[in-house]
Design an enzyme around this catalytic site. Structure first.
Site, PDB file in Angstrom:
ATOM      1  N   HIS A 241      32.964 -35.046  38.108  1.00 33.89           N
ATOM      2  CA  HIS A 241      33.229 -34.856  39.532  1.00 33.89           C
ATOM      3  C   HIS A 241      34.612 -35.374  39.915  1.00 33.89           C
ATOM      4  O   HIS A 241      35.417 -34.642  40.522  1.00 33.89           O
ATOM      5  CB  HIS A 241      32.144 -35.587  40.345  1.00 33.89           C
ATOM      6  CG  HIS A 241      32.362 -35.536  41.828  1.00 33.89           C
ATOM      7  ND1 HIS A 241      31.664 -34.675  42.645  1.00 33.89           N
ATOM      8  CD2 HIS A 241      33.209 -36.229  42.648  1.00 33.89           C
ATOM      9  CE1 HIS A 241      32.064 -34.840  43.899  1.00 33.89           C
ATOM     10  NE2 HIS A 241      33.002 -35.780  43.928  1.00 33.89           N
ATOM     11  N   GLU A 242      34.886 -36.609  39.577  1.00 35.85           N
ATOM     12  CA  GLU A 242      36.174 -37.194  39.967  1.00 35.85           C
ATOM     13  C   GLU A 242      37.342 -36.498  39.270  1.00 35.85           C
ATOM     14  O   GLU A 242      38.434 -36.398  39.834  1.00 35.85           O
ATOM     15  CB  GLU A 242      36.186 -38.703  39.676  1.00 35.85           C
ATOM     16  CG  GLU A 242      35.182 -39.504  40.485  1.00 35.85           C
ATOM     17  CD  GLU A 242      35.325 -39.327  41.986  1.00 35.85           C
ATOM     18  OE1 GLU A 242      36.455 -39.025  42.456  1.00 35.85           O
ATOM     19  OE2 GLU A 242      34.322 -39.462  42.707  1.00 35.85           O
ATOM     20  N   HIS A 245      38.530 -33.605  41.302  1.00 34.38           N
ATOM     21  CA  HIS A 245      39.561 -33.988  42.278  1.00 34.38           C
ATOM     22  C   HIS A 245      40.925 -34.101  41.592  1.00 34.38           C
ATOM     23  O   HIS A 245      41.951 -33.696  42.146  1.00 34.38           O
ATOM     24  CB  HIS A 245      39.212 -35.328  42.910  1.00 34.38           C
ATOM     25  CG  HIS A 245      38.106 -35.281  43.913  1.00 34.38           C
ATOM     26  ND1 HIS A 245      38.112 -34.432  44.999  1.00 34.38           N
ATOM     27  CD2 HIS A 245      36.945 -35.993  44.009  1.00 34.38           C
ATOM     28  CE1 HIS A 245      37.013 -34.622  45.717  1.00 34.38           C
ATOM     29  NE2 HIS A 245      36.294 -35.566  45.138  1.00 34.38           N
ATOM     30  N   HIS A 248      42.539 -30.826  41.112  1.00 36.81           N
ATOM     31  CA  HIS A 248      43.082 -30.364  42.390  1.00 36.81           C
ATOM     32  C   HIS A 248      44.480 -30.959  42.614  1.00 36.81           C
ATOM     33  O   HIS A 248      45.375 -30.287  43.141  1.00 36.81           O
ATOM     34  CB  HIS A 248      42.122 -30.793  43.509  1.00 36.81           C
ATOM     35  CG  HIS A 248      42.220 -29.981  44.753  1.00 36.81           C
ATOM     36  ND1 HIS A 248      41.442 -30.213  45.863  1.00 36.81           N
ATOM     37  CD2 HIS A 248      43.025 -28.936  45.105  1.00 36.81           C
ATOM     38  CE1 HIS A 248      41.754 -29.357  46.814  1.00 36.81           C
ATOM     39  NE2 HIS A 248      42.708 -28.575  46.377  1.00 36.81           N
TER      40      HIS A 248
END
Length: 452
Positions: A241-242, A245, A248
């Protein structure tokens, strides 16, 4: 609550939490809350908008409060229906144990954990030996990124770090050019905030001629010297999940910092991170990193299936408490005239009744008097954003699965239309450019186990 065996203690703890800010003392927030809600409405009127929600959603993907409420209502009915089934399972267990009482909110976590163990027999001690931190990172997270996006990673021991536990990598693009520097801070420390997150030390910008320098921070337990760092599947999912980011931020490609990378609307920012979680259970990825730290053997198929089946466990409860809280937030900030306000507890009760949150065993995650996120935490008319990102995430993954899966072509497409654009385009159009249509709710309902 999950571990407290004494029911009276569970009840006392729950009620101490639930009623903490409505006791008529100096810590009672209701008057402040009602004044704050009115002032936010007044601010919206000064800005020419009918409600604070209308004002706040202007620059979000949802655009209008009715669009956010539509999504929440589409989730509400199936979530409550699933939660009712889950409550029936728990009540059955209570009755089998001769409990002699009806399920209450303070009982849920304690008995749900027993149901989970009975249904899925997931023993963390069985799972953790297959998830060693460095292996998950390099053979899981990095492997998936290389396969999908073509990027590679090289550890840099010559770069300065702010703590001896921190590791640094240089990230190279598909053409071999240096793309970014990436730091990881895995282990908990006394002087470190809890949780997990991604931050930019340096943000991408053509104006300032800077490439991204990014850190992912976690709070895993540091092993004893010479011992492996073994983590749970939840921790694995958090790492993916992290890193979503991070992707991104890595692929940011804009002139100005303010619209680059993760500087996007709140209802979009979790989309890249949540979709990256899907890679953790992709067969080609999982078999590459889920290796026993001693034998180096891959995780048995039976154990993998248990993890997959457990993913939808208790989703009725989890979704109901989240959606009901988001609906409360939107209702408080959608008031258009002063005569629509009611005393705090009456207002909350009416909203929950109106939108079908009538299962008393599953109250909202946050009760209005202590819902700090929406009064002083920056989430006013914004708590729905988690579910909006969830919808984008499931719809986009559904498109990827139906169009070849983890191909470089799909990765390049996702990078082009989603990860690199920052806030420089209409993100609703960006999603349509990627999938060819607006997001639909059905893939999310399937992922949560609400529909087949």
């Amino acid at each position: 609550m999950q571990n407290l065996k004494n029911r009276a203690t569970r009840e006392k703890l729950f009620k101490a939490s639930w009623y903490r800010a409505e006791k008529g003392d100096e810590n009672d927030t209701r008057a402040i809350l009602e004044k704050t809600a009115k002032l936010k409405m007044d601010k919206a009127h000064l800005m020419g908008k009918s409600s604070y929600a209308e004002l706040n959603l202007m620059d979000q993907m949802a655009k209008k409060p009715e669009n956010a409420l539509k999504l929440l209502s589409q989730l509400a009915n199936p979530a409550v229906a699933q939660a009712k089934k889950e409550s029936d399972d728990i009540q059955k267990l209570i009755d089998e144990q001769k409990g002699g009482f009806s399920l209450e909110p303070w009982d849920w976590n304690f008995y749900a954990e027993q149901v989970r163990k009975a249904k899925y027999d997931l023993d963390e001690n069985q799972i953790k030996p297959y998830f060693e931190v460095s292996t998950v990172l390099e053979k899981g997270v990095f492997f998936a990124a290389e396969k999908f996006y073509g990027i590679t990673f090289k550890e840099r021991k010559d770069l300065p770090v702010y703590h001896p536990d921190v590791v640094a990598y240089e990230v190279f693009d598909r053409d071999g050019k240096s793309l970014a520097i990436y730091y990881l801070d895995f282990y908990t420390r006394d002087n470190k905030n809890g949780g997990a997150w991604m931050s930019n030390f340096v943000e991408q910008s053509f104006t300032t001629n800077t490439k991204p320098v990014i850190v992912n921070v976690f709070n895993y337990q540091k092993p004893a010297p010479g011992k492996p760092s073994l983590i749970s599947y939840d921790d694995v999912s958090t790492m993916f999940h992290e890193f979503g980011h991070t992707l991104h931020g890595l692929f940011a490609n804009q002139k100005y910092v303010t619209i680059s990378g993760t500087n996007v609307p709140r209802d979009f920012v979790e989309f890249p991170s949540q979709i990256n979680e899907f890679f953790a259970l992709e067969p080609a990825v999982l078999k590459n990193y889920a290796l026993h730290y001693e034998t180096k053997q891959p995780m048995p198929t039976a154990l993998v299936e248990k993890i997959k089946k457990a993913a939808t466990f208790n989703q009725g409860y989890a979704t109901t408490e989240l959606v009901s809280a988001a609906t409360l937030d939107m209702a408080w900030h959608s008031v258009t005239s002063e005569n629509q306000f009611k005393p705090t507890l009456e207002f909350e009760k009416d909203v929950l009744q109106k939108y079908g949150f009538t299962l008393p065993q599953v109250p909202p995650r946050y009760h209005s008097p202590y819902f700090a996120h929406i009064w002083g935490g920056g989430y006013s008319a914004g708590y729905y954003a988690y579910m909006w990102s969830d919808m984008l995430n499931s719809a986009a993954w559904d498109w990827i699965k139906n169009n070849g899966g983890m191909t470089r072509e799909n990765g390049d497409r996702f990078r082009k239309y989603i990860l690199s654009v920052g806030n420089s385009v209409d993100l609703n159009q960006a999603f349509r450019d990627f999938t060819g249509k607006d997001p639909e709710i059905t893939p999310l309902l399937k992922d949560k186990g609400f529909v087949k």
